[in-house]
Design a protein around this motif. Structure first.
Motif, PDB file in Angstrom:
ATOM      1  N   GLU A 126       0.824  -1.203   0.000  1.00  0.00           N
ATOM      2  CA  GLU A 126       0.000   0.000   0.000  1.00  0.00           C
ATOM      3  C   GLU A 126       0.860   1.254   0.000  1.00  0.00           C
ATOM      4  N   TRP A 164     -10.305  -3.068   0.548  1.00  0.00           N
ATOM      5  CA  TRP A 164      -9.654  -2.170   1.499  1.00  0.00           C
ATOM      6  C   TRP A 164     -10.340  -2.315   2.852  1.00  0.00           C
ATOM      7  N   ARG A 172      -9.790  -1.159   7.220  1.00  0.00           N
ATOM      8  CA  ARG A 172      -9.120  -0.187   8.081  1.00  0.00           C
ATOM      9  C   ARG A 172      -9.259  -0.596   9.541  1.00  0.00           C
ATOM     10  N   VAL A 212     -14.031  -1.710   4.306  1.00  0.00           N
ATOM     11  CA  VAL A 212     -14.383  -0.396   3.781  1.00  0.00           C
ATOM     12  C   VAL A 212     -14.980  -0.527   2.386  1.00  0.00           C
ATOM     13  N   ASP A 235     -12.534   8.771   9.906  1.00  0.00           N
ATOM     14  CA  ASP A 235     -11.879   7.927   8.899  1.00  0.00           C
ATOM     15  C   ASP A 235     -10.418   7.653   9.258  1.00  0.00           C
ATOM     16  N   TYR A 241      -4.984   1.794   7.003  1.00  0.00           N
ATOM     17  CA  TYR A 241      -5.722   1.193   5.900  1.00  0.00           C
ATOM     18  C   TYR A 241      -4.906   0.055   5.288  1.00  0.00           C
TER      19      TYR A 241
END
Length: 123
Positions: A6, A33, A35, A45, A87, A91
């Motif tokens: 990533e 993805w 998190r 996600v 958020d 991730y």
């Protein structure tokens, strides 16, 4: 074995945007993805089925995040718009060779994982 790397994380103010990238040695049946924020469980996600490009999102990001892939570059993306402080998390990119049924956002169904990239959203 599948390698996933990533990149693209960083710090941004609320309302801003980031695009995460995941370089894959190859795509698997389903890529996604996930998190994980400190003290919380890992959550799905967004995921994409590579066979038909169907996408699925968690309710918390629907309408703000977009998952996509580049088959030439073997790269998975997560475009994140209108970011919110909630958020903030590490991730992770993930993949599975199995054709999943049911909850595609369940992290336990994925066997390949990257090392993660940090996203921090300040208010």
């Amino acid at each position: 074995q599948v390698q996933l790397v990533e990149s693209g994380g960083g710090s941004v103010q609320a309302g801003g945007s980031l695009r995460l990238s995941c370089a894959a040695s190859r795509f698997t049946s389903t890529m996604g993805w996930f998190r994980q924020a400190p003290g919380k469980e890992r959550e799905g996600v967004a995921v994409i089925r590579t066979s038909n490009s169907m996408t699925y999102y968690s309710d918390s990001v629907k309408g703000r995040f977009t998952i996509s892939r580049d088959n030439v570059r073997n790269t998975l993306y997560l475009q994140m718009n209108n970011l919110k402080p909630e958020d903030t998390a590490m991730y992770y990119c993930a993949g599975t060779s199995s054709y999943l049924y049911g909850d595609l956002l369940f992290s336990g169904a994925y066997m390949y994982w990257g090392q993660g990239t940090q996203v921090t959203v300040s208010s």
